[in-house]
Design a protein around this motif. Structure first.
Motif, PDB file in Angstrom:
ATOM      1  N   ALA A  24      -5.136   2.152 -11.156  1.00  0.00           N
ATOM      2  CA  ALA A  24      -4.651   1.785 -12.489  1.00  0.00           C
ATOM      3  C   ALA A  24      -3.862   0.479 -12.440  1.00  0.00           C
ATOM      4  CB  ALA A  24      -3.779   2.904 -13.060  1.00  0.00           C
ATOM      5  N   ASP A  42      -2.648   3.483 -19.229  1.00  0.00           N
ATOM      6  CA  ASP A  42      -3.998   4.025 -19.079  1.00  0.00           C
ATOM      7  C   ASP A  42      -4.051   5.323 -18.280  1.00  0.00           C
ATOM      8  OD1 ASP A  42      -4.984   1.841 -20.473  1.00  0.00           O
ATOM      9  OD2 ASP A  42      -5.229   0.650 -18.657  1.00  0.00           O
ATOM     10  N   ILE A  43      -2.883   5.883 -17.926  1.00  0.00           N
ATOM     11  CA  ILE A  43      -2.866   7.149 -17.189  1.00  0.00           C
ATOM     12  C   ILE A  43      -2.285   8.244 -18.073  1.00  0.00           C
ATOM     13  CG2 ILE A  43      -1.962   8.429 -15.217  1.00  0.00           C
ATOM     14  CD1 ILE A  43      -1.929   5.955 -13.590  1.00  0.00           C
ATOM     15  N   TYR A  69       2.388   3.670 -17.051  1.00  0.00           N
ATOM     16  CA  TYR A  69       1.004   3.199 -17.077  1.00  0.00           C
ATOM     17  C   TYR A  69       0.354   3.626 -18.394  1.00  0.00           C
ATOM     18  CZ  TYR A  69       1.318   2.404 -12.019  1.00  0.00           C
ATOM     19  OH  TYR A  69       1.665   1.959 -10.770  1.00  0.00           O
ATOM     20  N   TYR A  72      -6.932   8.442 -15.172  1.00  0.00           N
ATOM     21  CA  TYR A  72      -6.908   7.000 -15.448  1.00  0.00           C
ATOM     22  C   TYR A  72      -8.209   6.609 -16.130  1.00  0.00           C
ATOM     23  CZ  TYR A  72      -7.800   2.057 -14.591  1.00  0.00           C
ATOM     24  OH  TYR A  72      -8.144   0.736 -14.742  1.00  0.00           O
TER      25      TYR A  72
END
Length: 523
Positions: free
Chosen positions: A328, A238-239, A236, A275
């Motif tokens: 997310a 965005d994490i 991910y 996130y």
């Protein structure tokens, strides 16, 4: 929605730290499609050879049953007669099965009632009930779902996915997983497909949480869970995952968290997953109890049935990780931080003793009256971290915390505690929407129930559920805060509804829904 790669992995090297023998070599990398072999298709196409045809029928005030006009008159009459004999009215959950109808294109016909209204949670349960029956009966399934909305169809498909999860990594010869294709014939296939796609990140978060809960204590110790979580979110963009080692936990002054694990060879870790989907706004923080196994410490659990499933004591932490992954995965426009204190509550010559005093991250001196009330100790430092280091705008903590909660509201509800009506309202709505129901218990006026003559506070009091909540409230201070006691909700010895046997991932869907509800209300 952007679908992102996500994995669940434990390396053999991680799991053999300290010489632990792993019965199953590794938890393999697993995407959503690796968990569930069933497929859902939403375009309407005619099929000539169907193993199971499911006809969904709504309950009408006049008692009439609408059968598809494309079937010939003799077939409709035969089915109508059978339904009349069975007194089928379309009531939600009613089902009549017909086999080998003459000149019919399906081997089996299931006529299933959807009731006069079909809420999301009910649709999920209805889908799960179909999945429970389909496991070894079919390869090709058609569901006539005319009249249902795209979100109702997606909810049914989601319920099927949730029920079809298996934790079979410790089986020498795992049974084959359900493997069939469901063709949904609704009013708008594209809309149903889009709605279903929104459920996949949520289901994946539940699957990861279930894996974590089910992992036995000798394999799922703090370091192993921390590294598993890092791998799970590695795909991910965005994490951001941060893992604090035992040395760092101690150096940061988180003595309550460190103290719970100091008797184990597996010391405490702190996992933080952040996130970023909401720009520069302060995050909403989710804090989950991650006690990877609980013997009770020197206040030893003496019930064999109780201690046998204490790997489930990390269910709150699993729910937090799964919820962050779900948000997310669907690109929710919110900043969310998951904080999971990880401990291993064992007995040894260096373990915390009843009567010891631990110093939490905020400087609070805690008299440990009962070493089996360890969850609130590790959550205290998790809440402090969320408030002090992350500057969270709101905090929800979740934990398998007290037996008193089970005595108060059983296992059909979680107990929730808060003085903030906006948090409570968003949580109650989330519970109704997901079927993970919550019931508010009072925080007051129980003044003095955690007072200590020896230190600043003590870690037990009476009533028990309120004492745990009041203890945690101390560390949230003036940050808007809500506590979820999910004791008894995390595990089942048999399959039930959307849950297979074992850890059920309770809280993933509740927390994800709550975050979106609370944020949407402008908080």
């Amino acid at each position: 929605m952007s679908m992102k790669k996500s994995v669940l992995a434990l390396t053999l090297g991680t799991l053999l730290t300290a010489g632990v023998a792993l019965q199953n070599e590794a938890l393999a990398q697993a995407s959503f499609n690796d968990y569930v072999q069933t497929q859902h298709k939403f375009e309407h196409q005619h099929m000539n050879d169907v193993d199971v045809l499911v006809l969904l029928v709504a309950e009408n005030e006049d008692g009439s049953i609408a059968l598809p006009q494309m079937w010939d008159a003799d077939t409709r009459a035969m089915i109508a007669n059978a339904l009349e004999l069975e007194e089928f009215t379309g009531k939600q959950g009613q089902q009549v099965e017909l086999l080998a109808l003459p000149n019919f294109y399906a081997k089996r016909l299931w006529v299933v009632g959807t009731g006069s209204e079909l809420a999301r949670a009910d649709a999920e349960k209805l889908g799960a009930s179909l999945a429970a029956q389909l496991n070894d009966k079919a390869e090709t399934v058609v569901v006539h779902a005319k009249g249902l909305s795209d979100t109702q169809i997606a909810a049914m498909a989601h319920g099927m996915d949730l029920r079809n999860y298996r934790f079979d990594k410790y089986k020498s010869e795992p049974a084959p997983r359900p493997d069939y294709t469901v063709h949904w014939h609704g009013d708008d296939g594209d809309a149903a497909a889009a709605a279903y796609a929104q459920t996949q990140p949520l289901a994946h978060g539940v699957f990861v949480a279930r894996d974590i809960i089910n992992l036995p204590g000798s394999d799922g110790y703090p370091q192993a869970i921390a590294e598993l979580a890092q791998e799970a979110v590695s795909g991910y963009d965005d994490i951001k995952a941060t893992v604090y080692t035992p040395e760092q936990v101690k150096e940061m002054g988180m003595g309550a968290l460190y103290g719970v694990s100091q008797g184990s060879q597996h010391k405490a870790y702190l996992l933080v997953v952040e996130y970023s989907g909401g720009g520069d706004e302060a995050p909403i923080a989710l804090v989950g109890k991650g006690n990877t196994f609980d013997t009770g410490g020197y206040n030893l659990k003496t019930s064999g049935s109780s201690i046998a499933r204490m790997q489930t004591d990390k269910a709150g932490g699993a729910a937090v990780l799964g919820a962050v992954m779900a948000l997310a995965g669907k690109d929710a426009p919110i900043n969310v931080a998951g904080v999971v204190p990880l401990s291993h509550n064992l007995i040894s010559g260096s373990a915390t003793l009843p009567g010891d005093v631990l110093i939490a991250g905020d400087g609070t001196r805690i008299e440990v009256v009962n070493t089996d009330a360890e969850g609130r100790l590790i959550l205290a430092d998790g809440i402090w971290y969320a408030r002090d280091k992350l500057n969270a705008r709101a905090i929800a903590d979740i934990a398998t915390l007290t037996g008193s909660k089970v005595g108060a509201v059983g296992t059909d509800y979680s107990a929730v505690f808060s003085d903030h009506e906006d948090l409570l309202a968003a949580m109650k709505t989330a519970g109704e929407e997901t079927g993970e129901l919550v019931w508010q218990l009072p925080l007051g006026p129980y003044d003095g129930i955690i007072d200590s003559w020896l230190a600043d506070v003590q870690n037990v009091g009476s009533p028990g559920a309120q004492a745990g909540a009041r203890f945690l409230q101390h560390f949230a201070k003036d940050t808007p805060w809500i506590h979820i006691d999910m004791a008894g909700n995390a595990y089942g010895t048999g399959a039930n509804g959307i849950h297979p046997a074992g850890g059920n991932g309770y809280g993933v869907r509740l927390l994800a829904e709550w975050v979106e509800n609370y944020n949407a209300a402008g908080n």
